[in-house]
Design a protein around this motif. Structure first.
Motif, PDB file in Angstrom:
ATOM      1  N   LEU A 145      28.313  41.888  46.201  1.00  0.00           N
ATOM      2  CA  LEU A 145      28.258  40.662  45.408  1.00  0.00           C
ATOM      3  C   LEU A 145      29.438  39.750  45.678  1.00  0.00           C
ATOM      4  O   LEU A 145      29.342  38.532  45.522  1.00  0.00           O
ATOM      5  CB  LEU A 145      28.196  41.006  43.921  1.00  0.00           C
ATOM      6  CG  LEU A 145      26.923  41.719  43.462  1.00  0.00           C
ATOM      7  CD1 LEU A 145      27.097  42.268  42.051  1.00  0.00           C
ATOM      8  CD2 LEU A 145      25.725  40.776  43.520  1.00  0.00           C
ATOM      9  N   ALA A 146      30.589  40.311  46.081  1.00  0.00           N
ATOM     10  CA  ALA A 146      31.785  39.500  46.315  1.00  0.00           C
ATOM     11  C   ALA A 146      31.718  38.726  47.625  1.00  0.00           C
ATOM     12  O   ALA A 146      32.517  37.813  47.839  1.00  0.00           O
ATOM     13  CB  ALA A 146      33.030  40.383  46.301  1.00  0.00           C
ATOM     14  N   SER A 147      30.791  39.080  48.502  1.00  0.00           N
ATOM     15  CA  SER A 147      30.656  38.343  49.752  1.00  0.00           C
ATOM     16  C   SER A 147      30.078  36.958  49.477  1.00  0.00           C
ATOM     17  O   SER A 147      29.523  36.698  48.411  1.00  0.00           O
ATOM     18  CB  SER A 147      29.718  39.098  50.709  1.00  0.00           C
ATOM     19  OG  SER A 147      28.367  38.912  50.322  1.00  0.00           O
ATOM     20  N   SER A 148      30.230  36.087  50.455  1.00  0.00           N
ATOM     21  CA  SER A 148      29.648  34.749  50.333  1.00  0.00           C
ATOM     22  C   SER A 148      28.266  34.669  50.971  1.00  0.00           C
ATOM     23  O   SER A 148      27.705  33.577  51.119  1.00  0.00           O
ATOM     24  CB  SER A 148      30.576  33.710  50.985  1.00  0.00           C
ATOM     25  OG  SER A 148      30.806  34.044  52.351  1.00  0.00           O
ATOM     26  N   ALA A 149      27.707  35.828  51.346  1.00  0.00           N
ATOM     27  CA  ALA A 149      26.400  35.850  52.007  1.00  0.00           C
ATOM     28  C   ALA A 149      25.330  35.243  51.117  1.00  0.00           C
ATOM     29  O   ALA A 149      25.264  35.556  49.925  1.00  0.00           O
ATOM     30  CB  ALA A 149      26.017  37.286  52.366  1.00  0.00           C
ATOM     31  N   PRO A 150      24.474  34.380  51.663  1.00  0.00           N
ATOM     32  CA  PRO A 150      23.438  33.759  50.844  1.00  0.00           C
ATOM     33  C   PRO A 150      22.311  34.690  50.443  1.00  0.00           C
ATOM     34  O   PRO A 150      21.572  34.407  49.508  1.00  0.00           O
ATOM     35  CB  PRO A 150      22.912  32.634  51.742  1.00  0.00           C
ATOM     36  CG  PRO A 150      23.226  33.065  53.136  1.00  0.00           C
ATOM     37  CD  PRO A 150      24.504  33.847  53.045  1.00  0.00           C
ATOM     38  N   VAL A 151      22.170  35.830  51.133  1.00  0.00           N
ATOM     39  CA  VAL A 151      21.120  36.800  50.812  1.00  0.00           C
ATOM     40  C   VAL A 151      21.771  38.125  50.429  1.00  0.00           C
ATOM     41  O   VAL A 151      22.556  38.679  51.203  1.00  0.00           O
ATOM     42  CB  VAL A 151      20.159  37.008  51.997  1.00  0.00           C
ATOM     43  CG1 VAL A 151      19.136  38.101  51.678  1.00  0.00           C
ATOM     44  CG2 VAL A 151      19.461  35.708  52.363  1.00  0.00           C
ATOM     45  N   VAL A 152      21.460  38.619  49.229  1.00  0.00           N
ATOM     46  CA  VAL A 152      22.001  39.896  48.756  1.00  0.00           C
ATOM     47  C   VAL A 152      20.832  40.842  48.506  1.00  0.00           C
ATOM     48  O   VAL A 152      19.963  40.559  47.677  1.00  0.00           O
ATOM     49  CB  VAL A 152      22.824  39.724  47.461  1.00  0.00           C
ATOM     50  CG1 VAL A 152      23.392  41.071  47.023  1.00  0.00           C
ATOM     51  CG2 VAL A 152      23.944  38.710  47.667  1.00  0.00           C
ATOM     52  N   LEU A 153      20.820  41.958  49.224  1.00  0.00           N
ATOM     53  CA  LEU A 153      19.777  42.971  49.092  1.00  0.00           C
ATOM     54  C   LEU A 153      20.370  44.181  48.390  1.00  0.00           C
ATOM     55  O   LEU A 153      21.416  44.692  48.801  1.00  0.00           O
ATOM     56  CB  LEU A 153      19.244  43.385  50.470  1.00  0.00           C
ATOM     57  CG  LEU A 153      18.766  42.251  51.390  1.00  0.00           C
ATOM     58  CD1 LEU A 153      18.398  42.819  52.761  1.00  0.00           C
ATOM     59  CD2 LEU A 153      17.589  41.520  50.782  1.00  0.00           C
ATOM     60  N   MET A 154      19.714  44.663  47.331  1.00  0.00           N
ATOM     61  CA  MET A 154      20.239  45.783  46.545  1.00  0.00           C
ATOM     62  C   MET A 154      19.132  46.785  46.254  1.00  0.00           C
ATOM     63  O   MET A 154      18.056  46.414  45.810  1.00  0.00           O
ATOM     64  CB  MET A 154      20.837  45.271  45.224  1.00  0.00           C
ATOM     65  CG  MET A 154      21.996  44.315  45.386  1.00  0.00           C
ATOM     66  SD  MET A 154      22.691  43.715  43.799  1.00  0.00           S
ATOM     67  CE  MET A 154      21.405  42.526  43.322  1.00  0.00           C
ATOM     68  N   ASP A 155      19.431  48.056  46.495  1.00  0.00           N
ATOM     69  CA  ASP A 155      18.474  49.132  46.234  1.00  0.00           C
ATOM     70  C   ASP A 155      18.831  49.799  44.905  1.00  0.00           C
ATOM     71  O   ASP A 155      19.892  50.421  44.783  1.00  0.00           O
ATOM     72  CB  ASP A 155      18.518  50.153  47.371  1.00  0.00           C
ATOM     73  CG  ASP A 155      17.346  51.115  47.342  1.00  0.00           C
ATOM     74  OD1 ASP A 155      16.418  50.916  46.517  1.00  0.00           O
ATOM     75  OD2 ASP A 155      17.346  52.072  48.146  1.00  0.00           O
ATOM     76  N   GLU A 156      17.973  49.655  43.904  1.00  0.00           N
ATOM     77  CA  GLU A 156      18.160  50.236  42.572  1.00  0.00           C
ATOM     78  C   GLU A 156      19.570  49.960  42.035  1.00  0.00           C
ATOM     79  O   GLU A 156      20.335  50.889  41.742  1.00  0.00           O
ATOM     80  CB  GLU A 156      17.891  51.740  42.601  1.00  0.00           C
ATOM     81  CG  GLU A 156      16.481  52.123  43.001  1.00  0.00           C
ATOM     82  CD  GLU A 156      15.441  51.852  41.915  1.00  0.00           C
ATOM     83  OE1 GLU A 156      15.843  51.475  40.795  1.00  0.00           O
ATOM     84  OE2 GLU A 156      14.238  52.022  42.192  1.00  0.00           O
ATOM     85  N   PRO A 157      19.954  48.703  41.876  1.00  0.00           N
ATOM     86  CA  PRO A 157      21.343  48.377  41.511  1.00  0.00           C
ATOM     87  C   PRO A 157      21.773  48.846  40.126  1.00  0.00           C
ATOM     88  O   PRO A 157      22.973  48.972  39.873  1.00  0.00           O
ATOM     89  CB  PRO A 157      21.373  46.847  41.603  1.00  0.00           C
ATOM     90  CG  PRO A 157      19.956  46.419  41.387  1.00  0.00           C
ATOM     91  CD  PRO A 157      19.132  47.494  42.038  1.00  0.00           C
TER      92      PRO A 157
END
Length: 204
Positions: A145-157
């Motif tokens: 989440l701290a990255s500036s990446a425009p796409v965040v993929l999360m598995d069972e967050p």
């Protein structure tokens, strides 16, 4: 603005198709990937993240083809797996520094607020082998989440995290979804509702 595009994805294991002809495209927002266990949620996320090679179809992240331009595509995404990927001997701070170094970043403006929000400040000097599963998961979430990446993929967050951390995750997604795409697998319908996420359901 399309941040993530998938065209005719297909995966086959031992001659059986897990899914085939799967296509979608998403701009900024929150998307909850739902379905029964074994429907292919985690497999789909690893394909989109470039962790697992594509068998069929095409993926583009931030306009970059994942197969043809993998470095540019991966720079546009952050991947948060369900399980910890840190070495047992690493401290929390060492892990975060490693993640940002791999991304070519010396700092992350959002990091301090996320560390505070997820309550991991007291654990930054602790080794992963000494952490609870929930604390490990919080470090995984913060690193993505701290990255500036425009796409965040999360598995069972939300797996293994407490109510306060879950509330901060929801707040982070709601606050960032105007400009970023958060695509996450989950069985947690309460979190889906609180995030205002659109559901993408995979049939068994």
């Amino acid at each position: 603005m399309k941040l993530l595009e998938a065209d005719k994805l297909g995966v086959t294991f031992s001659g059986l198709a897990l899914f085939r002809g799967l296509s979608f495209s998403f701009g900024p927002g929150a998307i909850a990937l739902m379905g029964e266990n074994g429907a292919g949620k985690s497999t789909l996320l690893t394909l989109l993240a470039g962790v697992q090679p594509l068998q069929e179809g095409r993926v583009a992240v931030g306009g970059h083809d994942l197969a043809a331009a993998p470095v540019a595509a991966r720079r546009a995404l952050a991947w948060v797996p369900d399980e910890s990927v840190a070495y047992e001997f690493m401290t929390g701070d060492e892990f975060l520094r490693m993640v940002f170094a791999l991304r070519g970043k010396s700092e992350a403006p959002a990091l301090a607020a996320l560390i505070e929000g997820f309550g991991i400040a007291p654990h930054r000097g602790k080794r992963f082998g000494q952490m609870s599963l929930g604390t490990r998961k919080k470090f995984m979430l913060v690193s993505g989440l701290a990255s500036s990446a425009p796409v965040v993929l999360m598995d069972e967050p939300t797996n293994g995290i407490d109510a306060e951390a879950k509330a901060h995750l929801v707040e982070t997604i709601r606050h960032g979804s105007a400009t970023r795409l958060f695509l996450f697998s989950t069985h947690d319908e309460d979190t889906v509702a609180r995030c205002g996420a659109t559901v993408l359901r995979l049939a068994d």
